[in-house]
Design a protein around this motif. Structure first.
Motif, PDB file in Angstrom:
ATOM      1  N   LYS A  81       0.446  -0.911   0.256  1.00 59.23           N
ATOM      2  CA  LYS A  81       0.111  -0.027  -0.027  1.00 59.23           C
ATOM      3  C   LYS A  81       1.112   1.456   0.206  1.00 59.23           C
ATOM      4  CE  LYS A  81      -4.083  -2.340   2.597  1.00 59.23           C
ATOM      5  NZ  LYS A  81      -4.510  -1.543   3.501  1.00 59.23           N
ATOM      6  N   ARG A  82       2.347   0.943   0.561  1.00 61.74           N
ATOM      7  CA  ARG A  82       3.355   2.357   0.833  1.00 61.74           C
ATOM      8  C   ARG A  82       3.500   2.404  -0.328  1.00 61.74           C
ATOM      9  NH1 ARG A  82       6.656   2.943   6.158  1.00 61.74           N
ATOM     10  NH2 ARG A  82       7.378   4.293   4.318  1.00 61.74           N
ATOM     11  N   LEU A  83       4.426   1.260  -1.154  1.00 60.54           N
ATOM     12  CA  LEU A  83       4.533   1.205  -2.520  1.00 60.54           C
ATOM     13  C   LEU A  83       3.951   2.114  -3.881  1.00 60.54           C
ATOM     14  CD1 LEU A  83       6.338   0.314  -4.687  1.00 60.54           C
ATOM     15  CD2 LEU A  83       5.598  -1.595  -4.743  1.00 60.54           C
ATOM     16  N   LYS A  84       2.212   1.824  -3.535  1.00 64.54           N
ATOM     17  CA  LYS A  84       1.365   2.592  -4.513  1.00 64.54           C
ATOM     18  C   LYS A  84       0.821   3.938  -4.457  1.00 64.54           C
ATOM     19  CE  LYS A  84      -1.763  -0.196  -3.598  1.00 64.54           C
ATOM     20  NZ  LYS A  84      -3.387  -0.413  -3.329  1.00 64.54           N
ATOM     21  N   SER A  85       1.252   4.702  -2.930  1.00 64.88           N
ATOM     22  CA  SER A  85       1.207   5.664  -2.409  1.00 64.88           C
ATOM     23  C   SER A  85       2.376   6.699  -2.732  1.00 64.88           C
ATOM     24  CB  SER A  85       0.797   6.081  -0.775  1.00 64.88           C
ATOM     25  OG  SER A  85       1.970   5.437   0.117  1.00 64.88           O
ATOM     26  N   GLU A  86       3.602   5.486  -2.768  1.00 66.67           N
ATOM     27  CA  GLU A  86       4.753   6.445  -2.997  1.00 66.67           C
ATOM     28  C   GLU A  86       4.687   6.533  -4.640  1.00 66.67           C
ATOM     29  OE1 GLU A  86       7.748   7.391  -1.537  1.00 66.67           O
ATOM     30  OE2 GLU A  86       6.230   7.458   0.916  1.00 66.67           O
ATOM     31  N   THR A  87       4.558   5.803  -5.563  1.00 62.15           N
ATOM     32  CA  THR A  87       4.763   5.540  -6.597  1.00 62.15           C
ATOM     33  C   THR A  87       3.634   7.210  -7.409  1.00 62.15           C
ATOM     34  OG1 THR A  87       2.506   4.242  -7.357  1.00 62.15           O
ATOM     35  CG2 THR A  87       5.596   3.220  -7.299  1.00 62.15           C
ATOM     36  N   ALA A  88       2.462   7.365  -6.617  1.00 63.19           N
ATOM     37  CA  ALA A  88       1.030   8.884  -7.149  1.00 63.19           C
ATOM     38  C   ALA A  88       2.187   9.324  -6.563  1.00 63.19           C
ATOM     39  CB  ALA A  88       0.212   8.182  -6.434  1.00 63.19           C
ATOM     40  N   LYS A  89       3.066   9.959  -5.420  1.00 59.88           N
ATOM     41  CA  LYS A  89       3.484  11.132  -5.074  1.00 59.88           C
ATOM     42  C   LYS A  89       5.030  10.784  -6.093  1.00 59.88           C
ATOM     43  CE  LYS A  89       2.372  10.175  -0.150  1.00 59.88           C
ATOM     44  NZ  LYS A  89       3.279  10.343   1.533  1.00 59.88           N
ATOM     45  N   ALA A  90       5.132  10.514  -6.292  1.00 60.72           N
ATOM     46  CA  ALA A  90       6.407  11.019  -7.270  1.00 60.72           C
ATOM     47  C   ALA A  90       6.423  10.791  -8.667  1.00 60.72           C
ATOM     48  CB  ALA A  90       7.623   8.890  -7.715  1.00 60.72           C
ATOM     49  N   GLY A  91       4.754  10.737  -9.128  1.00 59.59           N
ATOM     50  CA  GLY A  91       4.104  10.743 -10.320  1.00 59.59           C
ATOM     51  C   GLY A  91       4.400  10.233 -11.621  1.00 59.59           C
ATOM     52  N   VAL A  92       4.317   8.853 -10.814  1.00 59.64           N
ATOM     53  CA  VAL A  92       5.139   8.112 -11.821  1.00 59.64           C
ATOM     54  C   VAL A  92       3.842   6.665 -11.673  1.00 59.64           C
ATOM     55  CG1 VAL A  92       7.652   7.668 -11.907  1.00 59.64           C
ATOM     56  CG2 VAL A  92       6.925   6.673 -10.224  1.00 59.64           C
ATOM     57  N   LYS A  93       3.399   6.390 -13.379  1.00 60.51           N
ATOM     58  CA  LYS A  93       2.625   4.816 -13.225  1.00 60.51           C
ATOM     59  C   LYS A  93       3.797   3.324 -13.599  1.00 60.51           C
ATOM     60  CE  LYS A  93      -1.452   7.836 -13.902  1.00 60.51           C
ATOM     61  NZ  LYS A  93      -2.817   8.695 -15.101  1.00 60.51           N
ATOM     62  N   PRO A  94       3.788   2.350 -12.850  1.00 61.21           N
ATOM     63  CA  PRO A  94       4.666   1.415 -13.071  1.00 61.21           C
ATOM     64  C   PRO A  94       3.684   0.558 -14.266  1.00 61.21           C
ATOM     65  CG  PRO A  94       4.714   1.857 -11.358  1.00 61.21           C
ATOM     66  CD  PRO A  94       4.019   2.950 -10.878  1.00 61.21           C
ATOM     67  N   LYS A  95       4.413   0.396 -15.225  1.00 58.82           N
ATOM     68  CA  LYS A  95       3.819  -0.947 -15.867  1.00 58.82           C
ATOM     69  C   LYS A  95       3.902  -1.818 -15.398  1.00 58.82           C
ATOM     70  CE  LYS A  95       4.271   1.352 -20.121  1.00 58.82           C
ATOM     71  NZ  LYS A  95       5.098   1.931 -21.303  1.00 58.82           N
TER      72      LYS A  95
END
Length: 410
Positions: free
Chosen positions: A274-288
């Motif tokens: 869950k924290r990983l998803k929030s961290e990627t959202a904060k960084a403005g990236v959408k991993p595939k």
């Protein structure tokens, strides 16, 4: 003189058998690798046309939360591409080459085939006994090989679909370490006497530590039905563990302790994801999807390498496999099944609602348990079968609850 001739004949027979085993091993794996390459090409083409979505290895749980953020992967991708290029975009997502029923057959069939065989091989690896009476105990070494196979497939897929830049790495490392620890504990449970059916049913109750963590730390609340589902799975697993017929070895205390630890680590992993998803959202990236597959398994592999080196499992594992080529064949196929199974998960979520994936993976666990009982010689009493029914009832109840929850908004 006759004894000398007999000894030479036996040596010759063993040498021929050994050479035949090696030759057969190479021929089988050439065909396996050809199959993987063909499957991967198909899946990468399908995955490349789908909008980027977060993905973790525990896909059935994670995709349910992803679905709340995006209405539908297929609809979202079609709409975006239609704005760009009209009819060509519609053909990309609403592919006319295969009907939905055939796509579902491919996706579900691939998941069932890969992971049912995966579970069978995992059980075979830890039940294997060498001629000198020793058994394979190197669970962390096994995780190195499994994660490495996923890294290879993930890297190829990431290159073909395009790597996402700027992905935060810290949470990937923590999540990967927690996840591989949970998997290693499951393998250690099997290596220390816990039967495969009991271990699989117990792992189906991974929502228990997740619920407990959410209650204690997140202030969440759950319905009576959800509590009963967890109780049914845990209670059924306990009954199965105690319901073996006379003469069957009982689960060791250490094996039970490892599966409990694995479940606890599942709860920890869920929090980090869950924290990983929030961290990627904060960084403005959408991993595939293949970004997640590569980076998660890379850190899983690195963590497993470190632990296996500290425990000296690399040397002992290689020595055991060298002395027993038969188990090496099973381990290689086990790792390949893991990577192929994940690719079919990508294919399924790219073409269907996450609920379809959750249904397939949930029912697959039930079939894994039943296949193990019928094919691996497990013998259960009437009490044991009642435990199987109770645990499977809890699993099916969880699945139907998700289906009902999905249907309500519509």
């Amino acid at each position: 003189m006759k004894n000398i001739i007999d000894r030479h004949r036996k040596r010759g027979a063993r040498w021929i058998d050994h050479k035949f085993t090696i030759m057969h091993f190479h021929l089988r794996h050439k065909s396996l690798f050809s199959l993987i390459l063909s499957v991967f090409v198909l899946l990468s083409l399908k995955s490349s046309s789908v909008a980027a979505v977060p993905f973790t290895k525990t896909a059935s749980r994670t995709f349910a939360s992803i679905n709340k953020q995006a209405p539908s992967l297929a609809t979202s991708s079609t709409t975006t591409l239609t704005q760009r290029g009209g009819s060509t975009a519609v053909m990309t997502q609403e592919s006319a080459d295969l009907p939905s029923a055939v796509k579902l057959l491919i996706g579900a069939g691939g998941i069932y085939g890969a992971f049912l065989y995966y579970g069978s091989l995992q059980e075979d690896v830890f039940r294997y006994t060498a001629e000198d009476g020793t058994q394979f105990k190197q669970a962390w070494f096994l995780q190195v090989l499994e994660a490495l196979a996923n890294v290879v497939i993930g890297f190829i897929g990431m290159q073909l679909t395009g790597a996402t830049k700027g992905i935060p790495q810290q949470m990937f490392a923590i999540s990967g370490a927690a996840q591989v620890s949970a998997k290693a504990c499951t393998s250690l449970a099997l290596a220390n006497g816990l039967s495969f059916p009991v271990a699989t049913l117990a792992k189906s109750g991974k929502m228990a530590p997740v619920m407990l963590g959410s209650l204690l730390l997140g202030g969440a609340s759950y319905s009576i039905r959800e509590y009963l589902q967890v109780a049914a799975i845990i209670g059924g697993t306990a009954i199965v563990s105690m319901g073996k017929k006379k003469g069957e070895s009982s689960s060791s205390t250490l094996g039970v302790a490892y599966i409990v630890l694995s479940l606890a680590l599942d709860g920890v992993t869920a929090g980090f994801q869950k924290r990983l998803k929030s961290e990627t959202a904060k960084a403005g990236v959408k991993p595939k999807p293949y970004d997640f597959m590569f980076w998660t398994n890379l850190y899983m592999c690195l963590s497993a390498v470190v632990v296996s080196l500290v425990l000296n499992e690399v040397g002992s594992g290689l020595a055991f496999c060298s002395a027993n080529p038969e188990i090496l064949s099973k381990i290689i196929k086990f790792a390949i099944c893991s990577a192929v199974g994940q690719s079919f998960i990508f294919y399924t979520i790219a073409n269907f609602d996450p609920l379809v994936l959750s249904t397939v993976t949930t029912t697959r666990k039930i079939f894994s348990v039943l296949l193990s009982i019928f094919l691996k010689g497990h013998s259960l009493s009437l009490t044991g079968w009642s435990g199987i029914a109770l645990a499977c009832g809890g699993i099916i109840s969880e699945m139907t609850a998700k289906m009902g929850g999905k249907a309500k908004p519509h």
